[in-house]
Design a protein around this motif. Structure first.
Motif, short mmCIF file in Angstrom:
data_model
loop_
_atom_site.label_atom_id
_atom_site.label_comp_id
_atom_site.label_asym_id
_atom_site.label_seq_id
_atom_site.Cartn_x
_atom_site.Cartn_y
_atom_site.Cartn_z
N VAL A 1 4.45 -8.10 6.66
CA VAL A 1 3.20 -7.09 6.30
C VAL A 1 3.36 -6.70 4.96
N GLY A 2 2.11 -6.49 4.86
CA GLY A 2 1.88 -6.14 3.30
C GLY A 2 1.13 -7.05 2.33
N VAL A 3 1.08 -6.48 0.87
CA VAL A 3 0.24 -7.30 0.06
C VAL A 3 0.87 -8.80 -0.23
N ASP A 4 2.32 -8.77 -0.15
CA ASP A 4 3.13 -10.05 -0.26
C ASP A 4 3.39 -11.14 0.86
N ALA A 5 2.72 -10.61 1.91
CA ALA A 5 2.79 -11.29 3.01
C ALA A 5 1.84 -12.78 2.90
N PRO A 6 2.57 -13.90 3.07
CA PRO A 6 1.54 -15.09 2.79
C PRO A 6 0.44 -14.98 3.47
N ALA A 7 -0.53 -15.44 2.71
CA ALA A 7 -2.05 -15.61 3.06
C ALA A 7 -2.49 -16.13 4.58
N HIS A 8 -1.56 -17.22 4.64
CA HIS A 8 -1.68 -18.05 6.06
C HIS A 8 -1.25 -17.32 7.22
N VAL B 1 -10.00 -23.86 6.53
CA VAL B 1 -10.16 -22.70 5.82
C VAL B 1 -9.43 -22.92 4.50
N ASP B 2 -10.21 -22.57 3.65
CA ASP B 2 -9.68 -22.43 2.29
C ASP B 2 -9.49 -21.33 1.65
N VAL B 3 -8.22 -20.87 1.35
CA VAL B 3 -7.76 -19.46 0.75
C VAL B 3 -7.46 -19.28 -0.79
N THR B 4 -8.09 -18.49 -1.45
CA THR B 4 -7.65 -18.23 -2.75
C THR B 4 -7.43 -16.78 -2.92
N THR B 5 -6.30 -16.73 -3.58
CA THR B 5 -5.72 -15.30 -3.71
C THR B 5 -5.31 -15.24 -5.15
N CYS B 6 -5.29 -13.93 -5.35
CA CYS B 6 -4.55 -13.20 -6.69
C CYS B 6 -4.14 -12.11 -6.73
N ALA B 7 -3.19 -11.59 -7.36
CA ALA B 7 -2.73 -10.33 -7.47
C ALA B 7 -2.15 -9.78 -8.74
N VAL B 8 -2.22 -8.60 -8.69
CA VAL B 8 -1.70 -7.71 -9.86
C VAL B 8 -0.84 -6.66 -9.49
N GLY B 9 0.37 -6.07 -10.22
CA GLY B 9 1.21 -5.13 -9.62
C GLY B 9 2.17 -4.61 -10.64
N PHE B 10 2.77 -3.70 -10.57
CA PHE B 10 3.61 -2.84 -11.53
C PHE B 10 4.62 -2.32 -10.57
N ARG B 11 6.25 -2.32 -11.46
CA ARG B 11 6.96 -1.58 -10.79
C ARG B 11 7.44 -0.62 -11.87
N PHE B 12 7.87 0.66 -11.18
CA PHE B 12 8.09 1.62 -12.03
C PHE B 12 9.58 1.85 -12.31
N GLU C 1 -1.39 -1.58 -2.12
CA GLU C 1 -0.19 -1.48 -1.72
C GLU C 1 0.38 -0.38 -2.77
N VAL C 2 0.86 0.56 -2.31
CA VAL C 2 1.81 1.72 -2.99
C VAL C 2 2.99 1.87 -2.47
N THR C 3 4.04 1.87 -3.00
CA THR C 3 5.44 2.39 -2.48
C THR C 3 5.88 3.56 -3.34
N ALA C 4 6.18 4.30 -2.63
CA ALA C 4 6.96 5.58 -3.25
C ALA C 4 8.16 5.99 -2.45
N ARG C 5 8.93 6.78 -3.22
CA ARG C 5 10.39 7.26 -2.98
C ARG C 5 10.23 8.87 -2.94
N LEU C 6 10.53 9.30 -1.66
CA LEU C 6 10.26 10.97 -1.61
C LEU C 6 12.23 11.19 -1.43
N TRP D 1 -0.28 0.77 2.91
CA TRP D 1 -0.78 -0.61 2.47
C TRP D 1 -2.37 -0.36 3.04
N ILE D 2 -3.33 -0.95 2.34
CA ILE D 2 -5.00 -0.73 2.91
C ILE D 2 -5.51 -2.08 2.40
N PRO D 3 -5.56 -2.86 3.65
CA PRO D 3 -6.41 -4.13 3.57
C PRO D 3 -7.85 -3.75 3.87
#
Lengths: 380, 82
Positions: B50-57, A369-380, A64-69, A78-80
């Motif tokens: 909606v988006g990356v931070d929406a809860p997985a469930h 259903v077992d759900v495992t998740t991890c994320a990394v991100g930067f704010r500029f 996911e990329v957020t930009a200001r124009l 957002w690309i899942p």
């Protein structure tokens, strides 16, 4: 020709106009894995007369990329991507005499699917925003186009925010019969309107109420789900061609004096197939030293079944019927937790975000259903 | 006996009226000055659908339950799983 100079002037204006400054605000990457086990009557991957396997695994990377124009426009892309194994019941694993849609679509083995979802916000003035959503989704036998428009306005020094939005989704997918033959393409239209009110109740309390109404028309099943019949054989699923769905949600978020937050929500649902549902959810978050946050959540969901749900359909019947376990009478619980880290950075990026989480979804029909998740991100 | 579509239409109308009444009633009934709203502006109180931070469930409740939608999201469509 008077139109030629006008066209040239317009082209010259467009060519010489400078684009607004483009500034990346944040970049987020997430990886989630869903591991599902259980049995369902819509799946033929089992012995005759009994529910079949619903085993599946979904690997889901997201970006996911957020930009200001310029001053007025904010753009989120957002690309899942979902890689789904066993997306449809794999009869061949159980030596069934027919192999259903697997032989045609290979959906049982692995189905990669992806979405490009863009959301643009135009800040009209200090209190009014307009939004536009455009998305495209693709998977092996299925394409989908989504467009949406919305507006929000704040009142009383931003203490009240009222928003409205509308979405239109068009799905276009292969139509299969249970013997694996393809019968051209099928379509489904989903039209949705939403009303949303957010209100500051005190210095530490926020409330939100929203309603979403959705009308679906067309082929409302996936066409390959089968129905368990009374004589032990299987027949095709038959669903009504339209569905009106209503969902209303109330949510209260309370800031806690020990640097934490509690969020409680309730959702009521009712549709024209006669399905009613109630869902409640609670989330407790606690800030810890060194930029850490600990979060725990619990959700309970109850739903009734439509009148045409059956696990022993009449083989000679011509009416609506489904054995889809997702449409059955059930209750489901989800509980989980996450650890989040937010670190301020001195150079290039404003802060770094890292999180890791786990959730378990348990249903009264033994789906898990077992759900495992991890994320990394930067704010500029 | 009232048929389910009639109940659904009735509920839709009721909720729409309640939403409008709440929107009108709440507007301006509480005014917390901006400099005292830092707690309610905290990201911990935010909820994303909606988006990356929406809860997985949320993906599960959308694709593995008969009752999706609400909170600004459509109920169904956009996925072969529904």
């Amino acid at each position: 020709m008077t139109s030629t100079p006008a066209l040239l002037t317009l082209l010259l204006t467009v060519a010489t106009s400078t684009a607004p400054p483009y500034e990346i605000e944040s970049v987020r990457l997430r990886y989630t894995q869903f591991h599902q086990t259980g049995l369902g009557y819509q799946s033929a991957a089992g012995p005759p007369g009994a529910p079949g396997s619903e085993w599946a695994r979904v690997e889901q990377p997201q970006a996911e990329v957020t930009a200001r124009l310029g001053e007025r426009i904010t753009e989120r892309v957002w690309i899942p991507v979902d890689v789904v194994t066993a997306a449809s019941p794999d009869h061949s694993r159980y030596g069934r005499p027919y192999d259903a849609v697997d032989t045609v679509t290979t959906a049982s083995r692995s189905t990669p699917s992806g979405t490009v979802d863009t959301f643009t916000t135009y800040h009209w003035d200090r209190v009014t925003d307009f939004t536009m959503r455009a998305a495209f989704h693709s998977e092996e036998p299925f394409e989908s186009w989504i467009v949406g428009l919305g507006a929000s306005r704040s009142f009383a020094e931003d203490n009240t925010v009222v928003g409205v939005s509308a979405n239109q989704i068009l799905d276009w997918f292969d139509h299969f019969s249970l013997d694996g033959n393809r019968h051209g393409r099928a379509t489904r239209s989903t039209t949705n309107v939403n009303v949303d009110v957010t209100q500051v109740l005190s210095q530490t309390t926020l409330a939100n109420f929203s309603y979403g109404g959705t009308i679906q028309v067309g082929t409302l099943g996936n066409t390959w789900s089968s129905v368990q019949l009374a004589d032990g054989s299987r027949g095709e699923e038959r669903l009504p061609g339209h569905r009106l769905r209503n969902a209303a949600t109330g949510r209260v978020a309370q800031w806690l004096p020990w640097n934490g937050a509690l969020t409680l929500s309730y959702r009521a649902y009712l549709d024209s197939w006669g399905i009613a549902a109630h869902s409640s959810e609670g989330t407790l978050a606690q800030r810890l030293p060194a930029g850490l946050t600990l979060r725990a959540n619990y959700r309970i969901h109850w739903q009734s079944a439509p009148g045409f749900f059956t696990i022993a359909g009449d083989p000679a019947g011509l009416g609506f019927r489904t054995s889809d376990s997702d449409l059955g009478r059930l209750h489901a619980q989800t509980f989980g937790g996450a650890l989040l880290l937010d670190l301020p950075l001195a150079r290039r990026a404003r802060d770094l975000h890292v999180d890791i989480g786990y959730e378990r979804y348990l249903r009264s029909d033994n789906l898990r259903v077992d759900v495992t998740t991890c994320a990394v991100g930067f704010r500029f | 006996m009232t048929s389910p579509p009639r109940i659904a239409r009735g509920l839709a109308a009721l909720v729409a009226v309640v939403t409008l009444v709440l929107a009108t009633a709440f507007a301006g009934c509480v005014v917390v000055p901006q400099n005292r709203r830092y707690s309610v502006a905290d990201p911990l109180l935010r909820y994303q659908t909606v988006g990356v931070d929406a809860p997985a469930h949320q993906k599960l409740s959308g694709s593995r339950a008969a009752a999706a939608g609400g909170a600004g999201t459509p109920a169904g469509g956009g996925c072969a799983c529904q």
